[in-house]
Design a protein around this motif. Structure first.
Motif, PDB file in Angstrom:
ATOM      1  N   ALA A 109       0.832  -1.202   0.000  1.00 19.07           N
ATOM      2  CA  ALA A 109       0.000   0.000   0.000  1.00 19.07           C
ATOM      3  C   ALA A 109       0.873   1.261   0.000  1.00 19.07           C
ATOM      4  N   LYS A 110       1.944   1.237   0.756  1.00 17.53           N
ATOM      5  CA  LYS A 110       2.873   2.369   0.790  1.00 17.53           C
ATOM      6  C   LYS A 110       3.532   2.566  -0.580  1.00 17.53           C
ATOM      7  N   LEU A 111       3.879   1.459  -1.233  1.00 13.69           N
ATOM      8  CA  LEU A 111       4.495   1.524  -2.556  1.00 13.69           C
ATOM      9  C   LEU A 111       3.538   2.152  -3.580  1.00 13.69           C
ATOM     10  N   LEU A 112       2.273   1.809  -3.496  1.00 14.02           N
ATOM     11  CA  LEU A 112       1.291   2.330  -4.458  1.00 14.02           C
ATOM     12  C   LEU A 112       1.185   3.852  -4.426  1.00 14.02           C
ATOM     13  N   THR A 113       1.495   4.461  -3.292  1.00 12.81           N
ATOM     14  CA  THR A 113       1.427   5.924  -3.194  1.00 12.81           C
ATOM     15  C   THR A 113       2.582   6.603  -3.924  1.00 12.81           C
ATOM     16  N   LYS A 114       3.563   5.826  -4.365  1.00 11.62           N
ATOM     17  CA  LYS A 114       4.753   6.388  -5.001  1.00 11.62           C
ATOM     18  C   LYS A 114       4.774   6.198  -6.516  1.00 11.62           C
ATOM     19  N   VAL A 115       3.689   5.689  -7.060  1.00 12.18           N
ATOM     20  CA  VAL A 115       3.607   5.421  -8.496  1.00 12.18           C
ATOM     21  C   VAL A 115       3.061   6.638  -9.229  1.00 12.18           C
ATOM     22  N   ALA A 116       3.758   7.026 -10.304  1.00 16.46           N
ATOM     23  CA  ALA A 116       3.274   8.136 -11.129  1.00 16.46           C
ATOM     24  C   ALA A 116       2.311   7.631 -12.197  1.00 16.46           C
ATOM     25  N   SER A 117       2.562   6.436 -12.718  1.00 13.44           N
ATOM     26  CA  SER A 117       1.709   5.854 -13.751  1.00 13.44           C
ATOM     27  C   SER A 117       1.901   4.351 -13.775  1.00 13.44           C
ATOM     28  N   TYR A 118       0.864   3.652 -14.160  1.00  9.09           N
ATOM     29  CA  TYR A 118       0.955   2.194 -14.293  1.00  9.09           C
ATOM     30  C   TYR A 118       1.203   1.791 -15.738  1.00  9.09           C
TER      31      TYR A 118
END
Length: 123
Positions: A109-118
């Motif tokens: 969940a913490k990692l998902l907050t650091k994604v700019a685009s999938y």
């Protein structure tokens, strides 16, 4: 979120279940002509997410799966409190120990907050 028990953590990836196939186990960096910090999430079989071990999709043809790559806002190797025993080639979210899976969902969940685009092609 709370941490899993040992039994729950063990059961999460026991055998070749759904979790091992579709949830990120590790990330591998990819070269991209436009974007920096492009990484492909791999399942427990070191295949792109959703690809079982018996299908081709190995590391030799990894660029065929560029549309599944994630673009991070900054270098993910610098993220703290997310990776588990990562080496030079891969950033791992868990390993074969139950201990590494107890807080997997929290770290994910913490990692998902650091994604700019999938999808690098979408930027």
């Amino acid at each position: 979120m709370t941490m899993m028990t040992d039994q729950e953590a063990y059961a999460l990836t026991h055998h070749d279940g759904h979790f091992r196939l579709v949830m990120p186990y590790a990330f591998i960096g990819l070269e991209h002509p436009v974007h920096r910090h492009v990484y492909l999430p791999l399942n427990r079989n070191y295949r792109p997410l959703g690809c079982p071990r018996q299908f081709g999709a190995g590391l030799d043809d990894i660029y065929d799966y560029l549309s599944q790559a994630w673009v991070f806002r900054r270098d993910p190797t610098t993220f703290t409190g997310i990776w588990w025993n990562s080496g030079e080639c891969f950033l791992h979210l868990y390993d074969d120990s139950a201990e590494s899976r107890k807080d997997y969902l929290n770290r994910y969940a913490k990692l998902l907050t650091k994604v700019a685009s999938y999808r690098p092609t979408a930027l």
